[in-house]
Structure formats: C-alpha cells, structure tokens
Design a protein around this motif. Structure first.
Motif, PDB file in Angstrom:
ATOM      1  N   ASP A  78      -1.200 -76.078  -7.008  1.00  0.00           N
ATOM      2  CA  ASP A  78      -2.412 -76.674  -6.464  1.00  0.00           C
ATOM      3  C   ASP A  78      -2.880 -75.969  -5.209  1.00  0.00           C
ATOM      4  O   ASP A  78      -4.076 -75.836  -4.955  1.00  0.00           O
ATOM      5  CB  ASP A  78      -2.177 -78.158  -6.161  1.00  0.00           C
ATOM      6  CG  ASP A  78      -1.950 -78.948  -7.436  1.00  0.00           C
ATOM      7  OD1 ASP A  78      -2.406 -78.454  -8.504  1.00  0.00           O
ATOM      8  OD2 ASP A  78      -1.332 -80.011  -7.381  1.00  0.00           O
TER       9      ASP A  78
ATOM     10  N   SER B 273     -11.813 -81.957 -18.537  1.00  0.00           N
ATOM     11  CA  SER B 273     -11.333 -82.627 -17.336  1.00  0.00           C
ATOM     12  C   SER B 273     -11.106 -81.598 -16.252  1.00  0.00           C
ATOM     13  O   SER B 273     -10.858 -80.429 -16.519  1.00  0.00           O
ATOM     14  CB  SER B 273     -10.036 -83.393 -17.622  1.00  0.00           C
ATOM     15  OG  SER B 273      -9.025 -82.505 -18.053  1.00  0.00           O
ATOM     16  N   GLY B 274     -11.201 -82.049 -15.017  1.00  0.00           N
ATOM     17  CA  GLY B 274     -10.982 -81.164 -13.884  1.00  0.00           C
ATOM     18  C   GLY B 274     -12.058 -81.334 -12.851  1.00  0.00           C
ATOM     19  O   GLY B 274     -13.094 -81.985 -13.083  1.00  0.00           O
ATOM     20  N   GLU B 275     -11.819 -80.743 -11.696  1.00  0.00           N
ATOM     21  CA  GLU B 275     -12.767 -80.853 -10.594  1.00  0.00           C
ATOM     22  C   GLU B 275     -14.047 -80.100 -10.932  1.00  0.00           C
ATOM     23  O   GLU B 275     -14.021 -78.951 -11.356  1.00  0.00           O
ATOM     24  CB  GLU B 275     -12.134 -80.281  -9.322  1.00  0.00           C
ATOM     25  CG  GLU B 275     -12.999 -80.472  -8.081  1.00  0.00           C
ATOM     26  CD  GLU B 275     -12.304 -79.928  -6.844  1.00  0.00           C
ATOM     27  OE1 GLU B 275     -12.908 -79.983  -5.772  1.00  0.00           O
ATOM     28  OE2 GLU B 275     -11.143 -79.475  -6.972  1.00  0.00           O
ATOM     29  N   ASN B 276     -15.169 -80.782 -10.734  1.00  0.00           N
ATOM     30  CA  ASN B 276     -16.506 -80.196 -10.959  1.00  0.00           C
ATOM     31  C   ASN B 276     -16.693 -79.735 -12.400  1.00  0.00           C
ATOM     32  O   ASN B 276     -17.433 -78.781 -12.658  1.00  0.00           O
ATOM     33  CB  ASN B 276     -16.752 -79.019 -10.008  1.00  0.00           C
ATOM     34  CG  ASN B 276     -16.725 -79.435  -8.552  1.00  0.00           C
ATOM     35  OD1 ASN B 276     -17.136 -80.547  -8.223  1.00  0.00           O
ATOM     36  ND2 ASN B 276     -16.231 -78.554  -7.697  1.00  0.00           N
TER      37      ASN B 276
END
Length: 587
Positions: free
Chosen positions: A86, A552-555
C-alpha cells in the motif's frame, strides 16, 4: 532530447540538442565515462535552462545498459504483479505543476534504474506513473514544451519495455500515444514501426520509417530498419516462389505432406532408438561395476573382470535364456495345437455319424448342399454365380479387353503458365494424382493447427481505454487465459476451388488493469459460434458473462471498466478475423 538507444542501432543526437543539453549536465566528465561503457536509455530531456532544479534532475539520471536484458525475455499476463504494498501505490496527482513535474522525473529515473537491473515490470510501472502525473499538465495537448518532451520520453521508454516483454501490440499503442503529443517525433515513429513489424504489419512499419527518414535522413537506426524490412520482404517472396514451385511440381501438393511427415517420423524414431541404446549401455556398465564391487568384496576376494569379458558372458547367458524361453513357448503352442486338432477330429467324427446325407467325399456335394444351391450355377472357371448370369465368350472377352482394376501411376501435372494472377493461384486445385483436376471432393483435416492458431490470436487481444475524468486514468484489458477450444476445421477441394471449413467454440478469461498494473476487475467472454459462415466482424457472436471480480478500487468507475471491456470485445472479434486470414494463407 536524446533518443533511446536500442539493440538495433544507436540514435544520433542532433548538434542543436547537444548544445541545449550541455548546461544541464551535473558532471559531464563522469557522465562521459558512463556513456562510454553503456548505451543510454532516454535519461535527459530538452528542458528550460533557467530551471536549474529540473535540468539537474534530468541530467543526473543514470545510464542503463540494455545489453544486460535477454532479447527473448517474455512476460505472460499472469506475471502482472497484484500484491503491491500500500505504501508503494501512486498517490493522487499533485496540484502544483512544479511538484508534479519533479515527481514525474523521479518516476522516470526509477524506471531507468529498474530497467538497468533487469526488472522490466517495475520499470513499466514507473514510466506509467510518471505519465499519469503529467496528464493534467497537458490537457488537449496544451502543455508547454518541457512537459510534452517528458511525456514523450516516458511513453517511448515504456514502448521499448513493452517490446522487450514481447507485448508488441501494447508497445505499438504506447508509441501511438506519444505521437499524439508530437507526430513528428522520430523516436516515437521508430518505436511504433519496430512494434508494427513484430506483429506482422509490415506496411504500417514501412510507412512510419519512411516518415522518420524524411525527418532525420542521417538516423542510422531508421535506415537499418528500412533495409531489414526490404530484405525480409525479399526473403518472403523467395519462400513464396519456392512454395508455389513445390505446389506445381510433379509430386507437390498443397494438402498432403505425407512423405515429409514420414521422413520426420523416421528421424524421430532413429533418435529415440539411439537414446534407448545409450541408456541400455549405461545400465549395462552400471551392472558391470556392481559385479566388480561384489567380486572384490566377497570372501575370499575375487579378481575383477574386464567389461568386455563380462559383456560377452552376459550376452551368452541372455541368449541361452532366450532360447530356453522360445523352446518352452513353442512346446506349449504345439501342445495346444495338438489338443485342438484332436478336438476337431472328435467333433467331426461325432457329426458324421449323425448326418445321413454326408456319405460322399469332401470334393462332392451332398443332396442337402445341392438343394441349398438351387438358382445358382458353376462357371467354366469354377466360380458359383447366379443362374441368370451369362458368361462371356472368348471373342467377347478379347473385344472388351482386360477390365481388372489397375493401380494408378503418378500422373504429371499439366504445365502451368509462368505468370498467373492472384485469383488463379488461389483457386488452383492441387489434389492427389487421381484428382489432378480438382473436380472430385477431397478434404484434409486441419483441426489441430487451427485450434493452436486461434488460441494464439485470442491471447494477443488487448484494449487501452483512457477515462474522461480529472485524473484521466488509463485502463488496460488483456486476455489472461483461453479455455479449451473445441470444434474442427478442414480444407476441401471441389469443383476446382478450395474451401475453408471450420466450426469452433471457446471462451476467454480477461483482466482489467489500472495505471499501476493492479487488477481492478476480471471476467469471462464466450464465443459460442466461430464458423466459416460468419466472415464479418459484426457477425461474430461474443457473450459477456457477469464480472468474476467487480470493478473496485480507489477512483475506479464501473462505467469506465465497462467501456474498456467493450473495446476488448471488439479486439477479440478482430483476433478471430486474423485467425481466418492466417488459415487462408497457410493452406
């Protein structure tokens, strides 16, 4: 900006660029020592001399030796790393343009370092991150020259990395992105040409190289690549000419290569026999060594025996055992034959006593047998035939001649014209000796070759989609796996024309990756009906199953993932059409 040096040829730096790059060097003397040892990956860019921080960061980028990379290195889709920490994921693009530019340069430097160490996956990731940071600074190609040159540098380096990973189609697409920023960039044209040639699009490669040559006639890499394409086309023409000569020769056939296959099989059997003989010799020597150890360790010790004496005694012993085994087997077979003969005689004696009609010799028919033969008669040569069958006289036989089936000898093919149109070559029927005209239906099974070719074409399907959002995120859809291809295919000759017949169904698993090569979604596409009746792209049926992994996921926007998947569906259809073209070209 210096050009990327590849294993094909070094790009020459124009004198004007050398003068502009001079003030940006941190330590020119040290840099010259490095360049003398290693060809460089694009580590400097044209920058504003007034920006000392940017110039120093660019000039200090390390040199990379491409020779450490294996030219045949490959990376399958499964090698895409999905377990990135991450704390290593790319943060949101900075608002400050100067900070974004510096971070992009750092990513470029990281990519060069990874490239030097041979880590192509990390190098590609760094170049992509750098490109993402600069997208907001070059909306609608409105950025300044420094931003544009850095974007082109990152994209062309990424194109080279994709090429070395054998992702030739992706390498071509990335180079095309660089040309959207500057369509006169020689390095980007060269990269796209090399990638196009690798995927078989020689015409597109030649067009890009001609344009690059017009822009930079002194570039040796472009000239060498043009000469290489010319030579490959000449070799292809020679091969095609030899293939056609073989096809129209006495024993040539476009459908049958049984003789060559038989020769190949014999050579393989010979190699296999040699391998078995070598293994047998090794085993016999091991037994001899064990025998020598046993002799020397016995009480009292015995003298060791030479391999020749031991082998001679061993062979004699094996021959004696084989003779004894064959003798026992023959005696057993004779005993069974004798028992069978006696059983038949006993059965015959028992049946003869019960059959009152059987009172004549074996050469004469009994009353019962004569009754069974009513309606038949014997011919002059002793054959039994129908009573109504008329036997020919000697004179009639002489007039008709011999009508017994005869073996067809190899017939010479009709002389062909030295010049033929493409249509006539494609429709020429070349079959067996008994079907030289091609009017009789003749078919050859090509299922195995077609399954392998279709699988290879489907694995090459990819799609790149750029989202229309503030980050301008880029998504890449790739085929991860092609499930078992079922069906069959064949090439048939009938009416003097070749017909290509195929009927397959299969399915593919795909992944959608973001800018950091992280998988954001995956799914499955089914192709239930790939047949010779559907020859247009829009006629090919592709069923889209539900997501195996939902976006799925950020932005991450689901609509962007769906749009990327739709582009992949189109390329899958084009892959099927490429398979059809290869099928027609190979048979």
């Amino acid at each position: 900006m210096t050009d990327v040096r590849d294993t094909v040829e070094d790009y020459a730096i124009p004198p004007s660029e050398e003068e502009d790059a001079a003030p940006m060097a941190v330590d020119e003397e040290a840099k010259d020592d490095v360049d003398a040892k290693n060809p460089t990956v694009d580590t400097t860019d044209d920058a504003n001399p007034a920006d000392s921080t940017t110039a120093a960061a660019t000039a200090a980028a390390p040199a990379v030796d491409e020779s450490i990379l294996e030219s045949g290195s490959t990376e399958s889709t499964s090698e895409v790393s999905t377990d990135v920490d991450d704390n290593k994921k790319t943060a949101a693009p900075p608002v400050d343009p100067t900070e974004a530019l510096l971070q992009a340069m750092n990513h470029k430097e990281d990519g060069n370092n990874h490239f030097k160490s041979g880590d192509l996956i990390s190098a590609a990731r760094s170049y992509r991150h750098g490109t993402t940071l600069l997208k907001n600074l070059n909306r609608e190609n409105s950025g300044d020259d420094q931003v544009k040159q850095l974007i082109i540098s990152l994209q062309t380096n990424l194109s080279m990395v994709c090429f070395k990973q054998n992702k030739h189609k992706m390498s071509r697409d990335v180079a095309s992105k660089a040309l959207e920023v500057d369509n006169q960039n020689v390095k980007a044209l060269y990269r796209r040409a090399v990638a196009s040639r690798a995927i078989g699009d020689v015409d597109a490669a030649r067009a890009d190289l001609k344009q690059a040559y017009k822009l930079d006639p002194a570039n040796t890499a472009v000239k060498k690549e043009l000469l290489a394409i010319k030579k490959s086309l000449e070799d292809l023409k020679k091969k095609e000419k030899a293939r056609l000569q073989k096809a129209f020769s006495k024993s040539g056939s476009l459908l049958y290569s049984d003789k060559e296959a038989e020769e190949t099989r014999k050579q393989e059997e010979k190699k296999e026999q040699e391998r078995r003989d070598a293994e047998a010799l090794k085993k016999r020597k091991q037994e001899w060594e064990d025998e020598c150890v046993r002799r020397m360790s016995s009480e009292p010790p015995e003298e060791a025996i030479s391999y020749e004496d031991w082998d001679k005694a061993k062979k004699k012993k094996d021959e004696d055992e084989e003779k004894a085994r064959k003798k026992a087997k023959k005696e057993e077979e004779d005993r069974k034959k004798e028992e069978s003969r006696k059983a038949r005689e006993a059965q015959k004696a028992a049946s003869s006593s019960q059959n009152k009609d059987d009172d004549s010799s074996d050469d004469e028919l009994t009353e019962k047998e004569l009754a069974m033969l009513r309606g038949y008669k014997k011919t002059s040569d002793g054959r039994t035939t129908s009573y109504f069958n008329r036997e020919q006289t000697e004179k009639e036989k002489e007039l008709i001649g011999c009508i017994k089936p005869k073996k067809l000898e190899e017939v010479s093919s009709a002389p062909s014209s030295t010049t033929a149109s493409p249509t006539s070559l494609n429709n020429t029927s070349v079959g067996s000796a008994w079907n030289a005209s091609g009017t009789t239906w003749e078919e050859k099974d090509t299922s195995e070759w077609c399954r392998a070719c279709l699988t290879e074409c489907l694995k090459e399907a990819t799609a790149v989609f750029t989202a229309n959002n503030a980050e301008q995120s880029t998504y890449v859809a790739v085929v991860k796996e092609v499930e078992s291809v079922s069906g069959d295919a064949s090439v048939a000759l009938a009416g003097g024309k070749k017909r290509y017949i195929y009927d397959f169904h299969t399915s593919v698993n795909y992944d959608i990756l973001d800018d950091g090569d992280d998988r954001i979604a995956s799914g499955k596409l089914s192709l239930p009906d790939i047949n010779s009746g559907s020859t247009a792209e829009e006629e090919l049926e592709v069923d889209i199953s539900g997501w195996k992994k939902a976006p799925s996921g950020e932005n991450v926007n689901t609509e962007d993932a769906v749009a990327c998947r739709n582009l992949l569906v189109q390329d899958v259809r084009r892959s099927v059409l490429r398979f059809v073209e290869k099928f027609n070209a190979n048979f």
